[in-house]
Every structure is written in structure tokens, then in C-alpha cells.
Design a protein around this motif. Structure first.
Motif, short mmCIF file in Angstrom:
data_model
loop_
_atom_site.label_atom_id
_atom_site.label_comp_id
_atom_site.label_asym_id
_atom_site.label_seq_id
_atom_site.Cartn_x
_atom_site.Cartn_y
_atom_site.Cartn_z
N GLN A 181 0.82 -1.21 0.00
CA GLN A 181 0.00 0.00 0.00
C GLN A 181 0.86 1.26 0.00
OE1 GLN A 181 -3.14 -0.20 -0.48
NE2 GLN A 181 -3.69 -2.28 0.13
N ARG B 146 -8.79 2.94 -7.33
CA ARG B 146 -7.90 2.20 -6.43
C ARG B 146 -8.66 1.05 -5.77
NH1 ARG B 146 -3.64 4.51 -1.85
NH2 ARG B 146 -3.09 2.46 -0.99
N ASN C 263 -7.88 -3.32 -4.15
CA ASN C 263 -6.95 -4.42 -3.92
C ASN C 263 -7.25 -5.54 -4.90
OD1 ASN C 263 -5.66 -3.08 -1.82
ND2 ASN C 263 -7.05 -3.92 -0.28
N GLU D 247 -1.00 -6.96 0.51
CA GLU D 247 -2.06 -6.66 -0.44
C GLU D 247 -1.48 -5.89 -1.63
OE1 GLU D 247 -5.63 -5.99 2.83
OE2 GLU D 247 -4.33 -4.32 2.27
N PRO E 202 -2.48 -3.29 -4.33
CA PRO E 202 -3.47 -2.34 -4.86
C PRO E 202 -3.22 -2.04 -6.34
CG PRO E 202 -1.82 -1.16 -3.60
CD PRO E 202 -1.49 -2.62 -3.47
#
Length: 254
Positions: free
Chosen positions: A81, A98, A100, A216, A218
Motif C-alpha cells: 500500500q 484504487r 486491492n 495486499e 493495490p
């Protein structure tokens, strides 16, 4: 003669229309995504033969900095992130886009020919012995996401002071993987997805998820004036068809 002229005019017009419909789309994506995104692109291009996808793969930090300096990317996928936040803070992304796209895990690996071993994560003696005659291949902890996740894990375990001097800082996660594949480092830290695509390494252990922030990835479109085809490609990357490909390469999906 007039008929020939009309035919030539129609041919030129049709050619110009074909060129007008053709489009290049540039995607900057974290190095760990290369195999998966390449296959996603193959499927998308079959559906949209007039489109050319131009991918660039590297550490998220290098790609984000290039985008911030004006590199002509339409889509960016980061491995953490932080680097998407960096572009958002600099007003480089379409904020509404935006999201994930995939998730991952942190894996401790060794060469496939090496014996497996038990990992005692919180033991300084374990890491001293493991790294006594070798270095730990991992992305540069100062800016490469996989290295940042690894450093955070070791700091939480209280063993970073032992591990830090033995780090072989790589430009990106695939470079770290290559060091272990070549046996230039006996052990390394990569993502589980990277370990799963290589027959030359084995996963010794997966780091407990509570040692670091969630891994994650993004995705966002760059800028707010993207074409309909860029938006179509972006939507395809988030589609069920694309998710199936990402899962094939060891990623989890939200």
C-alpha cells in the motif's frame, strides 16, 4: 479514373480508422506479478486484437518513482500500500479506481537440493547459525516491498540486529529468487507466489501473517483522463477470469 480515386480514398480512410482504433496500453506492475499478468494480457489481447499491452515489471518502489516523474503508464499494480499511497499523495492516480487486486504471503526459501529444516523464528541463535556461512537474499528492505515486509517481521521478532548484516539486498523479489536458484545464497525471502513458480527452490516455511502488514496488491489507473479501452483492460484485471489466472500462480484474491 474517378472510381479508382474513390476506391483509393476509401482504402486510406479504412486504414486510418484501423490505426485510430488500435491502442497501446502500458501497465507497470510489481515484479512478482510478471507470470500472472503476462497470461492475463494474452487472454485480453485475444479478445481485443487491436490492443497492444506494454508491461513493465520491477520493484514497486522503482515503478512508482518513475510514474511520479512522468513515465507514461496507464495502470499501476503495487506489491504494498505504501507505494500506491505515495502516488496518491502526489495526485498521480485515479482515486476511485484504487482497489486491492490480489494478496500474498512471505516465504522463507532454500535451494531445491538443500535439506529442509525447522524454523525457530524468534531465536537469535537460529538465525545466527542459519546465516553463518551465507547471506539472506531479499529485496532491499529500504524500499522494496518484500524486503520491507521481511524487515518488519524480524523487528517484531526482535532478531533484526542479527539478520540485517547478512542481508543480500536485491533490486526486486525476482532478483532475490534468482540468487537462491543459482545457489549464490543458501536462503532467501520471497513471496509464496514466486516460490511456487520455481522448480529450483523449495519453501521451508511461511512467515506468520501477524508479523507484518497484510500483503495486499493495490491497483489503480494513472491520471483521470483514461480511454475507454484502458478502463476495459482495468476492469478485466479485476474480473473473475483474471482472478483464476492469479490463483493459478499462487496468489490469493480478496
Amino acid at each position: 479514373m474517378l472510381k479508382l480515386f474513390k476506391r483509393a480514398t476509401l482504402f486510406v480512410a479504412a486504414t486510418l480508422l484501423a490505426f485510430a482504433q488500435a491502442e497501446d496500453i502500458t501497465i507497470f506492475a510489481a515484479a512478482s506479478l510478471q507470470n500472472a499478468v503476462d497470461e492475463v494480457n494474452e487472454v485480453f489481447i485475444k479478445q481485443h486484437p487491436d490492443v497492444t499491452i506494454l508491461p513493465a515489471y520491477d520493484s514497486s518502489s522503482n515503478l512508482a518513482r518513475q510514474i511520479n516523474e512522468g513515465a507514461p503508464a496507464q495502470i499501476f499494480i503495487s506489491a504494498n500500500q505504501n507505494w500506491m499511497d505515495y502516488l496518491q499523495d502526489n495526485k498521480k492516480i485515479d482515486l476511485e479506481s484504487r482497489a486491492n487486486i490480489v494478496k500474498n504471503e512471505l516465504a522463507l526459501i532454500t535451494h531445491a537440493d538443500n535439506p529442509a529444516f525447522e524454523v525457530t523464528y524468534e531465536s537469535k541463535e537460529f538465525w545466527k547459525e542459519l546465516l553463518k556461512d551465507t547471506r539472506l537474499a531479499v529485496g532491499d528492505p529500504d524500499h522494496v516491498p518484500v524486503g520491507m515486509y521481511a524487515k518488519a517481521s524480524f523487528e517484531k521478532l526482535g532478531v533484526w540486529d542479527v539478520v540485517a548484516p547478512k542481508v543480500a539486498a536485491a533490486q526486486n523479489v525476482r532478483a532475490a529468487l534468482l540468487l537462491v536458484e543459482r545457489n549464490e545464497a543458501n536462503v532467501g525471502i520471497v513471496y509464496s507466489s514466486d516460490a511456487s513458480i520455481s522448480e529450483k527452490v523449495q519453501t521451508v516455511s511461511t512467515f506468520p501473517a501477524n508479523l507484518h502488514d497484510p500483503i495486499e496488491y493495490p491497483i489503480a489507473m494513472i491520471g483521470e483522463q483514461n480511454s475507454d479501452m484502458v478502463k476495459t483492460y482495468y476492469a478485466f484485471l479485476l474480473s473473475d477470469d483474471a482472478k483464476a489466472i492469479f490463483k493459478k500462480y499462487g496468489f490469493a484474491t480478496p
